[in-house]
Design a protein around this motif. Sequence first.
Motif, PDB file in Angstrom:
ATOM      1  N   SER A  61      -4.598  14.737  -0.264  1.00 19.85           N
ATOM      2  CA  SER A  61      -3.456  14.008  -0.806  1.00 19.85           C
ATOM      3  C   SER A  61      -3.825  12.610  -1.314  1.00 19.85           C
ATOM      4  O   SER A  61      -3.056  12.011  -2.074  1.00 19.85           O
ATOM      5  CB  SER A  61      -2.364  13.892   0.252  1.00 19.85           C
ATOM      6  OG  SER A  61      -2.830  13.166   1.370  1.00 19.85           O
ATOM      7  N   VAL A  62      -4.974  12.086  -0.898  1.00 19.41           N
ATOM      8  CA  VAL A  62      -5.343  10.729  -1.312  1.00 19.41           C
ATOM      9  C   VAL A  62      -6.638  10.689  -2.100  1.00 19.41           C
ATOM     10  O   VAL A  62      -6.988   9.645  -2.666  1.00 19.41           O
ATOM     11  CB  VAL A  62      -5.456   9.786  -0.089  1.00 19.41           C
ATOM     12  CG1 VAL A  62      -4.200   9.836   0.759  1.00 19.41           C
ATOM     13  CG2 VAL A  62      -6.686  10.092   0.734  1.00 19.41           C
ATOM     14  N   LYS A  63      -7.346  11.796  -2.154  1.00 14.03           N
ATOM     15  CA  LYS A  63      -8.644  11.813  -2.839  1.00 14.03           C
ATOM     16  C   LYS A  63      -8.469  11.422  -4.303  1.00 14.03           C
ATOM     17  O   LYS A  63      -7.589  11.917  -4.989  1.00 14.03           O
ATOM     18  CB  LYS A  63      -9.281  13.196  -2.729  1.00 14.03           C
ATOM     19  CG  LYS A  63     -10.745  13.221  -3.082  1.00 14.03           C
ATOM     20  CD  LYS A  63     -11.358  14.557  -2.696  1.00 14.03           C
ATOM     21  CE  LYS A  63     -12.857  14.546  -2.903  1.00 14.03           C
ATOM     22  NZ  LYS A  63     -13.492  15.821  -2.496  1.00 14.03           N
ATOM     23  N   GLY A  64      -9.315  10.515  -4.743  1.00  9.26           N
ATOM     24  CA  GLY A  64      -9.219  10.023  -6.104  1.00  9.26           C
ATOM     25  C   GLY A  64      -8.369   8.768  -6.247  1.00  9.26           C
ATOM     26  O   GLY A  64      -8.436   8.079  -7.268  1.00  9.26           O
ATOM     27  N   ARG A  65      -7.556   8.478  -5.225  1.00  3.41           N
ATOM     28  CA  ARG A  65      -6.703   7.280  -5.255  1.00  3.41           C
ATOM     29  C   ARG A  65      -7.097   6.255  -4.196  1.00  3.41           C
ATOM     30  O   ARG A  65      -6.952   5.055  -4.421  1.00  3.41           O
ATOM     31  CB  ARG A  65      -5.239   7.673  -5.039  1.00  3.41           C
ATOM     32  CG  ARG A  65      -4.688   8.624  -6.078  1.00  3.41           C
ATOM     33  CD  ARG A  65      -3.186   8.820  -5.906  1.00  3.41           C
ATOM     34  NE  ARG A  65      -2.860   9.436  -4.613  1.00  3.41           N
ATOM     35  CZ  ARG A  65      -2.074   8.870  -3.706  1.00  3.41           C
ATOM     36  NH1 ARG A  65      -1.541   7.680  -3.926  1.00  3.41           N
ATOM     37  NH2 ARG A  65      -1.807   9.505  -2.558  1.00  3.41           N
ATOM     38  N   PHE A  66      -7.571   6.717  -3.063  1.00  2.00           N
ATOM     39  CA  PHE A  66      -7.955   5.832  -1.961  1.00  2.00           C
ATOM     40  C   PHE A  66      -9.471   5.770  -1.861  1.00  2.00           C
ATOM     41  O   PHE A  66     -10.169   6.765  -2.113  1.00  2.00           O
ATOM     42  CB  PHE A  66      -7.402   6.335  -0.633  1.00  2.00           C
ATOM     43  CG  PHE A  66      -5.905   6.236  -0.468  1.00  2.00           C
ATOM     44  CD1 PHE A  66      -5.067   5.948  -1.537  1.00  2.00           C
ATOM     45  CD2 PHE A  66      -5.332   6.426   0.775  1.00  2.00           C
ATOM     46  CE1 PHE A  66      -3.694   5.855  -1.386  1.00  2.00           C
ATOM     47  CE2 PHE A  66      -3.962   6.335   0.958  1.00  2.00           C
ATOM     48  CZ  PHE A  66      -3.144   6.062  -0.123  1.00  2.00           C
ATOM     49  N   THR A  67      -9.974   4.610  -1.449  1.00  4.03           N
ATOM     50  CA  THR A  67     -11.401   4.434  -1.229  1.00  4.03           C
ATOM     51  C   THR A  67     -11.616   3.727   0.097  1.00  4.03           C
ATOM     52  O   THR A  67     -11.052   2.645   0.318  1.00  4.03           O
ATOM     53  CB  THR A  67     -12.041   3.614  -2.356  1.00  4.03           C
ATOM     54  OG1 THR A  67     -11.820   4.269  -3.612  1.00  4.03           O
ATOM     55  CG2 THR A  67     -13.534   3.477  -2.123  1.00  4.03           C
ATOM     56  N   MET A  81      -6.137   1.316  -1.631  1.00  9.37           N
ATOM     57  CA  MET A  81      -5.165   2.346  -2.003  1.00  9.37           C
ATOM     58  C   MET A  81      -4.617   2.033  -3.387  1.00  9.37           C
ATOM     59  O   MET A  81      -3.967   0.999  -3.580  1.00  9.37           O
ATOM     60  CB  MET A  81      -4.036   2.389  -0.973  1.00  9.37           C
ATOM     61  CG  MET A  81      -4.507   2.568   0.455  1.00  9.37           C
ATOM     62  SD  MET A  81      -3.179   2.781   1.643  1.00  9.37           S
ATOM     63  CE  MET A  81      -2.382   1.183   1.523  1.00  9.37           C
ATOM     64  N   ASN A  82      -4.901   2.892  -4.324  1.00  7.99           N
ATOM     65  CA  ASN A  82      -4.451   2.716  -5.703  1.00  7.99           C
ATOM     66  C   ASN A  82      -3.441   3.796  -6.080  1.00  7.99           C
ATOM     67  O   ASN A  82      -3.368   4.834  -5.438  1.00  7.99           O
ATOM     68  CB  ASN A  82      -5.651   2.761  -6.654  1.00  7.99           C
ATOM     69  CG  ASN A  82      -6.642   1.650  -6.414  1.00  7.99           C
ATOM     70  OD1 ASN A  82      -6.286   0.544  -5.988  1.00  7.99           O
ATOM     71  ND2 ASN A  82      -7.907   1.935  -6.679  1.00  7.99           N
ATOM     72  N   ILE A  83      -2.714   3.529  -7.122  1.00  9.43           N
ATOM     73  CA  ILE A  83      -1.710   4.469  -7.649  1.00  9.43           C
ATOM     74  C   ILE A  83      -0.844   4.985  -6.504  1.00  9.43           C
ATOM     75  O   ILE A  83      -0.696   6.196  -6.289  1.00  9.43           O
ATOM     76  CB  ILE A  83      -2.370   5.637  -8.411  1.00  9.43           C
ATOM     77  CG1 ILE A  83      -3.507   5.152  -9.295  1.00  9.43           C
ATOM     78  CG2 ILE A  83      -1.309   6.337  -9.277  1.00  9.43           C
ATOM     79  CD1 ILE A  83      -4.272   6.248  -9.986  1.00  9.43           C
ATOM     80  N   LEU A  84      -0.289   4.061  -5.756  1.00 10.05           N
ATOM     81  CA  LEU A  84       0.489   4.441  -4.588  1.00 10.05           C
ATOM     82  C   LEU A  84       1.737   5.220  -4.977  1.00 10.05           C
ATOM     83  O   LEU A  84       2.357   4.965  -6.024  1.00 10.05           O
ATOM     84  CB  LEU A  84       0.859   3.202  -3.779  1.00 10.05           C
ATOM     85  CG  LEU A  84      -0.293   2.655  -2.919  1.00 10.05           C
ATOM     86  CD1 LEU A  84      -0.039   1.223  -2.502  1.00 10.05           C
ATOM     87  CD2 LEU A  84      -0.497   3.542  -1.706  1.00 10.05           C
ATOM     88  N   LYS A  85       2.075   6.157  -4.112  1.00  8.85           N
ATOM     89  CA  LYS A  85       3.237   7.010  -4.316  1.00  8.85           C
ATOM     90  C   LYS A  85       4.225   6.792  -3.170  1.00  8.85           C
ATOM     91  O   LYS A  85       3.848   6.341  -2.083  1.00  8.85           O
ATOM     92  CB  LYS A  85       2.821   8.475  -4.350  1.00  8.85           C
ATOM     93  CG  LYS A  85       1.765   8.807  -5.399  1.00  8.85           C
ATOM     94  CD  LYS A  85       1.355  10.261  -5.303  1.00  8.85           C
ATOM     95  CE  LYS A  85       0.285  10.604  -6.341  1.00  8.85           C
ATOM     96  NZ  LYS A  85      -0.123  12.031  -6.258  1.00  8.85           N
TER      97      LYS A  85
END
Length: 122
Positions: A61-67, A81-85
């Motif tokens: 659910s966070v792969k590609g958005r969180f590092t 955390m980027n592109i938060l939903k």
Amino acid sequence: QVQLVESGGGLVQAGDSLRLSCAASGHTRYAMGWVRQAPGKESEFVAAISWSGDTKYYSGSVKGRFTISRDSATNTVNLQMNILKVEDTAVYYCAARDKLAYTSAAGEYDYWGQGTQVTVSL
């Protein structure tokens, strides 16, 4: 004994970014991770990192958005955390495991922080 102190939570809008930090004190040769708990939902293990920082885990659910990253000089683990939903809204907990390798099983972690609230609004 390890003490973990999280910081960086807050209220943001969908699409925004946040950076969580977890400062570890004491013996620091630990794999570490982040687990989140949303109201009415099961906890989710979102990211983990080995002691060396060479290997990392992300939930789907966070792969590609969180590092996740760690700074050995300051004994800090960060979660960018980027592109938060809206569905990322939860209390985020930092965890440490008395092993060099990480696991995505929350029950395998020995120490926990107090949690930091992340709220994402539309």
